[in-house]
Design an enzyme around this catalytic site. Structure first.
Site, PDB file in Angstrom:
ATOM      1  N   ASN A   9     -32.694 -33.829 -70.495  1.00 26.13           N
ATOM      2  CA  ASN A   9     -31.540 -34.099 -71.361  1.00 26.13           C
ATOM      3  C   ASN A   9     -31.747 -33.479 -72.723  1.00 26.13           C
ATOM      4  O   ASN A   9     -32.886 -33.383 -73.179  1.00 26.13           O
ATOM      5  CB  ASN A   9     -31.387 -35.611 -71.634  1.00 26.13           C
ATOM      6  CG  ASN A   9     -30.964 -36.402 -70.425  1.00 26.13           C
ATOM      7  OD1 ASN A   9     -30.216 -35.909 -69.582  1.00 26.13           O
ATOM      8  ND2 ASN A   9     -31.434 -37.625 -70.338  1.00 26.13           N
ATOM      9  N   GLY A  39     -37.716 -37.381 -67.261  1.00 31.42           N
ATOM     10  CA  GLY A  39     -38.515 -36.498 -66.404  1.00 31.42           C
ATOM     11  C   GLY A  39     -39.181 -35.402 -67.216  1.00 31.42           C
ATOM     12  O   GLY A  39     -40.400 -35.207 -67.164  1.00 31.42           O
ATOM     13  N   GLU A 136     -33.423 -41.474 -63.725  1.00 33.39           N
ATOM     14  CA  GLU A 136     -32.325 -40.763 -64.376  1.00 33.39           C
ATOM     15  C   GLU A 136     -31.712 -39.683 -63.479  1.00 33.39           C
ATOM     16  O   GLU A 136     -30.844 -38.947 -63.918  1.00 33.39           O
ATOM     17  CB  GLU A 136     -32.771 -40.159 -65.714  1.00 33.39           C
ATOM     18  CG  GLU A 136     -32.953 -41.231 -66.786  1.00 33.39           C
ATOM     19  CD  GLU A 136     -33.237 -40.668 -68.172  1.00 33.39           C
ATOM     20  OE1 GLU A 136     -33.061 -41.427 -69.140  1.00 33.39           O
ATOM     21  OE2 GLU A 136     -33.645 -39.490 -68.302  1.00 33.39           O
ATOM     22  N   ALA A 240     -39.496 -42.165 -76.225  1.00 34.24           N
ATOM     23  CA  ALA A 240     -40.440 -41.476 -75.333  1.00 34.24           C
ATOM     24  C   ALA A 240     -41.880 -41.958 -75.430  1.00 34.24           C
ATOM     25  O   ALA A 240     -42.783 -41.311 -74.920  1.00 34.24           O
ATOM     26  CB  ALA A 240     -40.385 -39.966 -75.528  1.00 34.24           C
ATOM     27  N   ALA A 241     -42.108 -43.095 -76.068  1.00 35.46           N
ATOM     28  CA  ALA A 241     -43.476 -43.652 -76.072  1.00 35.46           C
ATOM     29  C   ALA A 241     -43.928 -43.899 -74.631  1.00 35.46           C
ATOM     30  O   ALA A 241     -45.037 -43.535 -74.235  1.00 35.46           O
ATOM     31  CB  ALA A 241     -43.523 -44.957 -76.867  1.00 35.46           C
ATOM     32  N   GLY A 242     -43.026 -44.502 -73.852  1.00 40.14           N
ATOM     33  CA  GLY A 242     -43.356 -44.802 -72.456  1.00 40.14           C
ATOM     34  C   GLY A 242     -43.588 -43.538 -71.641  1.00 40.14           C
ATOM     35  O   GLY A 242     -44.484 -43.494 -70.791  1.00 40.14           O
ATOM     36  N   ASP A 243     -42.786 -42.501 -71.899  1.00 45.22           N
ATOM     37  CA  ASP A 243     -42.951 -41.247 -71.156  1.00 45.22           C
ATOM     38  C   ASP A 243     -44.257 -40.553 -71.529  1.00 45.22           C
ATOM     39  O   ASP A 243     -44.934 -39.971 -70.670  1.00 45.22           O
ATOM     40  CB  ASP A 243     -41.770 -40.311 -71.421  1.00 45.22           C
ATOM     41  CG  ASP A 243     -40.462 -40.889 -70.905  1.00 45.22           C
ATOM     42  OD1 ASP A 243     -40.503 -41.604 -69.883  1.00 45.22           O
ATOM     43  OD2 ASP A 243     -39.422 -40.631 -71.512  1.00 45.22           O
ATOM     44  N   SER A 273     -47.561 -40.465 -80.515  1.00 43.60           N
ATOM     45  CA  SER A 273     -46.160 -40.029 -80.390  1.00 43.60           C
ATOM     46  C   SER A 273     -45.203 -40.895 -81.215  1.00 43.60           C
ATOM     47  O   SER A 273     -44.185 -40.399 -81.676  1.00 43.60           O
ATOM     48  CB  SER A 273     -45.728 -39.994 -78.923  1.00 43.60           C
ATOM     49  OG  SER A 273     -45.405 -41.283 -78.456  1.00 43.60           O
ATOM     50  N   GLY A 278     -38.601 -37.964 -82.690  1.00 46.78           N
ATOM     51  CA  GLY A 278     -38.184 -37.186 -81.524  1.00 46.78           C
ATOM     52  C   GLY A 278     -38.929 -37.549 -80.256  1.00 46.78           C
ATOM     53  O   GLY A 278     -39.863 -38.352 -80.265  1.00 46.78           O
TER      54      GLY A 278
HETATM   55  P1  ADP Z   1     -40.859 -47.559 -73.590  1.00 44.01           P
HETATM   56  O1  ADP Z   1     -40.957 -46.416 -74.557  1.00 44.01           O
HETATM   57  O2  ADP Z   1     -40.688 -47.116 -72.187  1.00 44.01           O
HETATM   58  O3  ADP Z   1     -39.893 -48.638 -73.988  1.00 44.01           O
HETATM   59  P2  ADP Z   1     -43.060 -49.116 -74.666  1.00 44.01           P
HETATM   60  O4  ADP Z   1     -42.242 -49.353 -75.879  1.00 44.01           O
HETATM   61  O5  ADP Z   1     -43.624 -50.300 -73.978  1.00 44.01           O
HETATM   62  O6  ADP Z   1     -42.303 -48.243 -73.581  1.00 44.01           O
HETATM   63  O7  ADP Z   1     -44.250 -48.137 -75.098  1.00 44.01           O
HETATM   64  C1  ADP Z   1     -45.105 -47.537 -74.172  1.00 44.01           C
HETATM   65  C2  ADP Z   1     -46.501 -47.520 -74.714  1.00 44.01           C
HETATM   66  O8  ADP Z   1     -46.512 -46.794 -75.954  1.00 44.01           O
HETATM   67  C3  ADP Z   1     -47.070 -48.893 -75.067  1.00 44.01           C
HETATM   68  O9  ADP Z   1     -47.702 -49.477 -73.941  1.00 44.01           O
HETATM   69  C4  ADP Z   1     -48.054 -48.558 -76.175  1.00 44.01           C
HETATM   70  O10 ADP Z   1     -49.286 -48.127 -75.610  1.00 44.01           O
HETATM   71  C5  ADP Z   1     -47.393 -47.387 -76.872  1.00 44.01           C
HETATM   72  N1  ADP Z   1     -46.610 -47.851 -78.030  1.00 44.01           N
HETATM   73  C6  ADP Z   1     -45.293 -48.141 -78.080  1.00 44.01           C
HETATM   74  N2  ADP Z   1     -44.928 -48.588 -79.305  1.00 44.01           N
HETATM   75  C7  ADP Z   1     -46.047 -48.573 -80.059  1.00 44.01           C
HETATM   76  C8  ADP Z   1     -46.351 -48.923 -81.417  1.00 44.01           C
HETATM   77  N3  ADP Z   1     -45.408 -49.393 -82.252  1.00 44.01           N
HETATM   78  N4  ADP Z   1     -47.641 -48.788 -81.839  1.00 44.01           N
HETATM   79  C9  ADP Z   1     -48.597 -48.312 -81.017  1.00 44.01           C
HETATM   80  N5  ADP Z   1     -48.373 -47.973 -79.728  1.00 44.01           N
HETATM   81  C10 ADP Z   1     -47.127 -48.107 -79.249  1.00 44.01           C
END
Ligand code: ADP
Length: 295
Positions: A9, A39, A136, A240-243, A273, A278
């Site tokens: 996307n 993805g 997605e 994209a933290a989860g990705d 990240s 972004g």
């Molecule tokens: P998503 O982005 O899919 O909603 P999360 O928010 O649970 O997923 O974030 C995925 C992973 O990224 C977490 O398990 C953690 O390791 C890391 N993370 C997310 N937010 C933070 C933060 N504020 N500080 C540090 N690590 C973070």
């Protein structure tokens, strides 16, 4: 190698002090277009971290499609199996507020026209160590990918996002399920992550529930659950933290690292990240992540 069957996307990101309520208009600070899609994000995260990655999916026959393909290639992702189809590329309309929290509307575009595997995809999946899947793309495509991986004995890692009920066949073909806490609650009806993980283990052999700044919870059949803390950082944008976490986890597991070490390393990558704006633009390199993991 890591195969990704998933979405691409263009993220259209508005940075605002506070997201508007329905009917309200607010003035934002900045607008950016950033390549994204779950993805593609997982593919880029894994490739930046040293993984050999092939992306399977589709972009539209528009300017965004050209940029999306180029962004993947620039990060070292193999794009020969990324089709260009008629019409618009997928877009995600994202609002990020001053706390770093986001709200997102996804319009599938080209992703919606991926309804199964194309010639060559089966052997690409068969040649991989693992297949990363998200929700997605149309479910029939996700299922086709999962079936192909199963047939070749390739490990499947499913991010069940956006949250939706999962067909039994997909769960049965999933080795590792990686929901965030909201997706885990949506799948199980249980808000306590430990109880949700326990319920999910009845469907899949391994689960990681990501808990944002609180880290993640790993559970596997016949093993004590493991809680992995997240590094304490100042989050500016958690898109994209989860990705990033999943891409990093796939790389570390692919290198044969033990699960606890792989999870810690993935947490370090994800924490890097969230400190930058972004999706793909925020993802760390191998060197950055290895350095931060030692600190
Ligand atoms: P998503 O982005 O899919 O909603 P999360 O928010 O649970 O997923 O974030 C995925 C992973 O990224 C977490 O398990 C953690 O390791 C890391 N993370 C997310 N937010 C933070 C933060 N504020 N500080 C540090 N690590 C973070």
């Amino acid at each position: 190698a890591i195969a990704v069957l998933g979405s691409t996307n263009m993220d259209l990101v508005a940075y605002v002090p506070k997201a508007p309520h329905p009917g309200e208009t607010v003035t934002g600070r900045e607008f950016r277009t950033v390549p994204g899609g779950k993805g593609a994000n997982q593919a880029v995260a894994a490739a930046r971290l040293g993984g050999e990655v092939v992306m399977i999916g589709a972009v539209g026959a528009d300017e965004f499609g050209v940029r999306l393909r180029a962004a993947l290639a620039a990060s070292g992702v193999e794009t020969a199996a990324l089709r260009t189809v008629e019409g618009a590329s997928g877009t995600a309309h994202i609002t990020v507020d001053d706390e770093g929290a986001n709200s997102i509307i996804v319009i599938p575009g080209a992703n919606g026209r991926v309804t199964g595997l194309e010639p060559g995809d089966d052997s690409r999946i068969g040649a991989a160590d693992c297949l990363l899947l998200q929700l997605e793309l149309p479910l029939e495509a996700v299922l086709a990918g999962a079936r192909a991986a199963r047939a070749h004995g390739v490990r499947t890692v499913l991010t069940p996002a956006p949250a939706q009920p999962l067909p039994a066949e997909l769960l049965a073909a999933t080795d590792l399920l990686v929901p965030n806490e909201h997706e885990a609650a949506a799948l199980t009806g249980l808000t306590d992550p430990h109880r949700a993980a326990e319920a999910l283990l009845r469907e899949v052999p391994e689960v990681v529930i990501t808990l944002g700044a609180a880290g993640s919870l790993y559970a596997a059949r016949g093993r004590a659950p493991l809680t992995v803390p997240a590094p304490r950082v100042r989050a500016v944008d958690t898109t994209a933290a989860g990705d990033t976490f999943v891409g990093a986890l796939a790389v570390a597991l692919g290198e044969g690292r033990p699960v606890p070490e792989a999870l810690r390393w993935a947490s370090v990558a994800a924490a890097l990240s969230v400190q930058r704006p972004g999706a793909q633009s925020s993802m760390p390199t191998r060197t950055e992540t290895d350095t931060a993991a030692l600190a």
